[in-house]
Scaffold this motif. Sequence first.
Motif, PDB file in Angstrom:
ATOM      1  N   GLY A   6       0.801  -1.222   0.000  1.00 20.91           N
ATOM      2  CA  GLY A   6       0.000   0.000   0.000  1.00 20.91           C
ATOM      3  C   GLY A   6       0.831   1.269   0.000  1.00 20.91           C
ATOM      4  N   TRP A   9       1.339   2.615  -3.444  1.00 16.20           N
ATOM      5  CA  TRP A   9       0.162   3.301  -3.985  1.00 16.20           C
ATOM      6  C   TRP A   9       0.006   4.696  -3.378  1.00 16.20           C
ATOM      7  CZ3 TRP A   9      -1.835   1.672  -8.267  1.00 16.20           C
ATOM      8  CH2 TRP A   9      -1.734   0.325  -8.601  1.00 16.20           C
ATOM      9  N   TYR A  13       0.204   8.210  -5.474  1.00 20.53           N
ATOM     10  CA  TYR A  13      -0.932   9.132  -5.498  1.00 20.53           C
ATOM     11  C   TYR A  13      -0.576  10.536  -5.006  1.00 20.53           C
ATOM     12  CZ  TYR A  13      -5.685  10.810  -5.169  1.00 20.53           C
ATOM     13  OH  TYR A  13      -6.827  11.547  -5.332  1.00 20.53           O
ATOM     14  N   GLU A  39      -4.410  -7.334  -5.415  1.00 20.69           N
ATOM     15  CA  GLU A  39      -4.580  -6.342  -4.350  1.00 20.69           C
ATOM     16  C   GLU A  39      -4.896  -7.040  -3.030  1.00 20.69           C
ATOM     17  OE1 GLU A  39      -7.789  -3.849  -5.557  1.00 20.69           O
ATOM     18  OE2 GLU A  39      -6.664  -2.963  -7.191  1.00 20.69           O
ATOM     19  N   LEU A  43      -6.423  -3.103   0.887  1.00 19.59           N
ATOM     20  CA  LEU A  43      -5.697  -2.050   0.181  1.00 19.59           C
ATOM     21  C   LEU A  43      -6.443  -0.716   0.185  1.00 19.59           C
ATOM     22  CD1 LEU A  43      -3.315  -1.046  -1.495  1.00 19.59           C
ATOM     23  CD2 LEU A  43      -4.580  -1.770  -3.534  1.00 19.59           C
ATOM     24  N   LEU A  44      -7.719  -0.696  -0.151  1.00 20.63           N
ATOM     25  CA  LEU A  44      -8.449   0.573  -0.224  1.00 20.63           C
ATOM     26  C   LEU A  44      -8.559   1.242   1.141  1.00 20.63           C
ATOM     27  CD1 LEU A  44     -11.251  -0.243  -2.804  1.00 20.63           C
ATOM     28  CD2 LEU A  44      -9.081   0.950  -3.152  1.00 20.63           C
ATOM     29  N   LEU A  47      -5.007   2.554   1.892  1.00 19.40           N
ATOM     30  CA  LEU A  47      -4.717   3.693   1.027  1.00 19.40           C
ATOM     31  C   LEU A  47      -5.465   4.948   1.477  1.00 19.40           C
ATOM     32  CD1 LEU A  47      -3.460   4.783  -1.613  1.00 19.40           C
ATOM     33  CD2 LEU A  47      -5.475   3.905  -2.806  1.00 19.40           C
ATOM     34  N   SER A  48      -6.757   4.829   1.680  1.00 18.23           N
ATOM     35  CA  SER A  48      -7.534   6.011   2.054  1.00 18.23           C
ATOM     36  C   SER A  48      -7.151   6.532   3.441  1.00 18.23           C
ATOM     37  CB  SER A  48      -9.037   5.736   1.966  1.00 18.23           C
ATOM     38  OG  SER A  48      -9.414   4.670   2.781  1.00 18.23           O
ATOM     39  N   ALA A  65      -9.586   6.234  -3.145  1.00 16.84           N
ATOM     40  CA  ALA A  65     -10.155   4.908  -2.973  1.00 16.84           C
ATOM     41  C   ALA A  65     -11.096   4.530  -4.097  1.00 16.84           C
ATOM     42  CB  ALA A  65     -10.880   4.818  -1.638  1.00 16.84           C
ATOM     43  N   GLU A  66     -11.601   5.521  -4.781  1.00 17.96           N
ATOM     44  CA  GLU A  66     -12.533   5.231  -5.880  1.00 17.96           C
ATOM     45  C   GLU A  66     -11.738   4.909  -7.100  1.00 17.96           C
ATOM     46  OE1 GLU A  66     -14.939   8.745  -6.044  1.00 17.96           O
ATOM     47  OE2 GLU A  66     -16.218   8.016  -4.456  1.00 17.96           O
TER      48      GLU A  66
END
Length: 66
Positions: A6, A9, A13, A39, A43-44, A47-48, A65-66
Amino acid sequence: MMVVDGSVWVSRYLPVEETHDVSREWLEKYFRAGGQLVEPVLLLVELSAAISRRTGAADVALEAAE
């Protein structure tokens, strides 16, 4: 097939991250060469949460996240 942490990512970003360019370039090259990623389930969330902590902006974290 590869699993990418993560942190890669998050770095990809956020342009302010020290390793942003390296992460972005590696991921782009990997995908252009036909690479596939697996993934992690969280992960989301990871990440968020990391982006929200670093930026203080929940909307930026939701967008990522989207």
